[in-house]
Design a protein around this motif. Structure first.
Motif, PDB file in Angstrom:
ATOM      1  N   LEU A  56       0.819  -1.211   0.000  1.00 31.92           N
ATOM      2  CA  LEU A  56       0.000   0.000   0.000  1.00 31.92           C
ATOM      3  C   LEU A  56       0.857   1.267   0.000  1.00 31.92           C
ATOM      4  CD1 LEU A  56      -2.880   1.151   0.151  1.00 31.92           C
ATOM      5  CD2 LEU A  56      -2.613   1.163   2.620  1.00 31.92           C
ATOM      6  N   TYR A  57       1.862   1.301   0.856  1.00 31.12           N
ATOM      7  CA  TYR A  57       2.678   2.507   0.994  1.00 31.12           C
ATOM      8  C   TYR A  57       3.861   2.543   0.026  1.00 31.12           C
ATOM      9  CZ  TYR A  57      -0.014   3.838   5.049  1.00 31.12           C
ATOM     10  OH  TYR A  57      -1.033   4.226   5.881  1.00 31.12           O
ATOM     11  N   ARG A  58       4.056   1.455  -0.746  1.00 30.81           N
ATOM     12  CA  ARG A  58       5.095   1.361  -1.772  1.00 30.81           C
ATOM     13  C   ARG A  58       6.507   1.537  -1.193  1.00 30.81           C
ATOM     14  NH1 ARG A  58       1.728  -0.996  -4.589  1.00 30.81           N
ATOM     15  NH2 ARG A  58       0.316   0.131  -5.957  1.00 30.81           N
ATOM     16  N   MET A  59       6.728   1.012   0.008  1.00 30.76           N
ATOM     17  CA  MET A  59       8.058   1.047   0.609  1.00 30.76           C
ATOM     18  C   MET A  59       8.914  -0.029  -0.063  1.00 30.76           C
ATOM     19  SD  MET A  59       9.155   0.440   4.597  1.00 30.76           S
ATOM     20  CE  MET A  59       8.847   2.078   5.196  1.00 30.76           C
ATOM     21  N   PRO A  60      10.165   0.268  -0.376  1.00 31.34           N
ATOM     22  CA  PRO A  60      11.037  -0.758  -0.954  1.00 31.34           C
ATOM     23  C   PRO A  60      11.223  -1.939   0.000  1.00 31.34           C
ATOM     24  CG  PRO A  60      11.991   1.427  -1.226  1.00 31.34           C
ATOM     25  CD  PRO A  60      10.808   1.580  -0.333  1.00 31.34           C
ATOM     26  N   VAL A  61      11.333  -3.149  -0.553  1.00 28.88           N
ATOM     27  CA  VAL A  61      11.408  -4.362   0.262  1.00 28.88           C
ATOM     28  C   VAL A  61      12.618  -4.322   1.186  1.00 28.88           C
ATOM     29  CG1 VAL A  61      11.650  -6.870   0.174  1.00 28.88           C
ATOM     30  CG2 VAL A  61      10.195  -5.703  -1.469  1.00 28.88           C
ATOM     31  N   ARG A  62      13.758  -3.898   0.664  1.00 27.35           N
ATOM     32  CA  ARG A  62      14.973  -3.842   1.488  1.00 27.35           C
ATOM     33  C   ARG A  62      14.811  -2.884   2.668  1.00 27.35           C
ATOM     34  NH1 ARG A  62      21.045  -2.543  -0.701  1.00 27.35           N
ATOM     35  NH2 ARG A  62      22.075  -2.935   1.274  1.00 27.35           N
ATOM     36  N   MET A  63      14.177  -1.769   2.437  1.00 28.11           N
ATOM     37  CA  MET A  63      13.962  -0.794   3.508  1.00 28.11           C
ATOM     38  C   MET A  63      12.953  -1.319   4.528  1.00 28.11           C
ATOM     39  SD  MET A  63      13.069   3.242   3.190  1.00 28.11           S
ATOM     40  CE  MET A  63      14.535   3.546   2.244  1.00 28.11           C
ATOM     41  N   ALA A  64      11.918  -2.020   4.054  1.00 23.18           N
ATOM     42  CA  ALA A  64      10.944  -2.598   4.975  1.00 23.18           C
ATOM     43  C   ALA A  64      11.591  -3.672   5.843  1.00 23.18           C
ATOM     44  CB  ALA A  64       9.766  -3.183   4.204  1.00 23.18           C
ATOM     45  N   ALA A  65      12.474  -4.478   5.257  1.00 24.44           N
ATOM     46  CA  ALA A  65      13.169  -5.511   6.026  1.00 24.44           C
ATOM     47  C   ALA A  65      14.113  -4.898   7.052  1.00 24.44           C
ATOM     48  CB  ALA A  65      13.939  -6.430   5.084  1.00 24.44           C
ATOM     49  N   SER A  66      14.845  -3.856   6.669  1.00 26.03           N
ATOM     50  CA  SER A  66      15.748  -3.223   7.630  1.00 26.03           C
ATOM     51  C   SER A  66      14.968  -2.509   8.734  1.00 26.03           C
ATOM     52  CB  SER A  66      16.696  -2.249   6.926  1.00 26.03           C
ATOM     53  OG  SER A  66      15.996  -1.164   6.384  1.00 26.03           O
ATOM     54  N   THR A  67      13.801  -1.986   8.401  1.00 26.58           N
ATOM     55  CA  THR A  67      12.953  -1.363   9.415  1.00 26.58           C
ATOM     56  C   THR A  67      12.443  -2.399  10.410  1.00 26.58           C
ATOM     57  OG1 THR A  67      12.281   0.320   7.832  1.00 26.58           O
ATOM     58  CG2 THR A  67      10.881   0.029   9.746  1.00 26.58           C
ATOM     59  N   ALA A  68      12.075  -3.577   9.915  1.00 27.16           N
ATOM     60  CA  ALA A  68      11.628  -4.655  10.803  1.00 27.16           C
ATOM     61  C   ALA A  68      12.761  -5.102  11.722  1.00 27.16           C
ATOM     62  CB  ALA A  68      11.110  -5.831   9.983  1.00 27.16           C
ATOM     63  N   LEU A  69      13.968  -5.204  11.187  1.00 31.89           N
ATOM     64  CA  LEU A  69      15.122  -5.590  12.002  1.00 31.89           C
ATOM     65  C   LEU A  69      15.442  -4.535  13.053  1.00 31.89           C
ATOM     66  CD1 LEU A  69      17.392  -7.656  12.443  1.00 31.89           C
ATOM     67  CD2 LEU A  69      18.749  -6.337  10.804  1.00 31.89           C
TER      68      LEU A  69
END
Length: 100
Positions: A56-69
């Motif tokens: 929905l928010y079109r966040m890049p996958v790599r950035m979403a993964a680093s945010t989760a970490l």
């Protein structure tokens, strides 16, 4: 890599806020109504947040993964600090009890 967050990807701020609240509502519902274990409910909420951020928010996958970490580290550090202090207080109480 830059990412500019769009606060209203659905065109309506209230609807976008409701969709963004889905992971939190799912986490609480899984804990209270479905009686799932906490780590399973947390993974469910994380998965939903990941899908919403990317889809929905079109966040890049790599950035979403680093945010989760980063969020996991931010959550585990205070918990580890509390456990370390609890062990320290326990050791002091055992040591003082043995001396008397």
């Amino acid at each position: 890599m830059t990412f500019t967050q769009v606060y209203s990807p659905l065109g309506n701020l209230y609807l976008s806020a409701l969709v963004a609240a889905i992971p939190v509502v799912a986490l609480l519902a899984a804990l209270s109504f479905l009686h799932l274990k906490a780590h399973v409910a947390a993974l469910l909420g994380l998965g939903l947040a990941f899908v919403i951020a990317i889809g929905l928010y079109r966040m890049p996958v790599r950035m979403a993964a680093s945010t989760a970490l980063l969020g996991a580290c931010f959550g585990l550090l205070p918990i580890g600090w509390i456990i370390l202090n609890a062990i320290f207080v326990y050791d002091i109480s055992v040591h003082c009890r043995d001396r008397s």
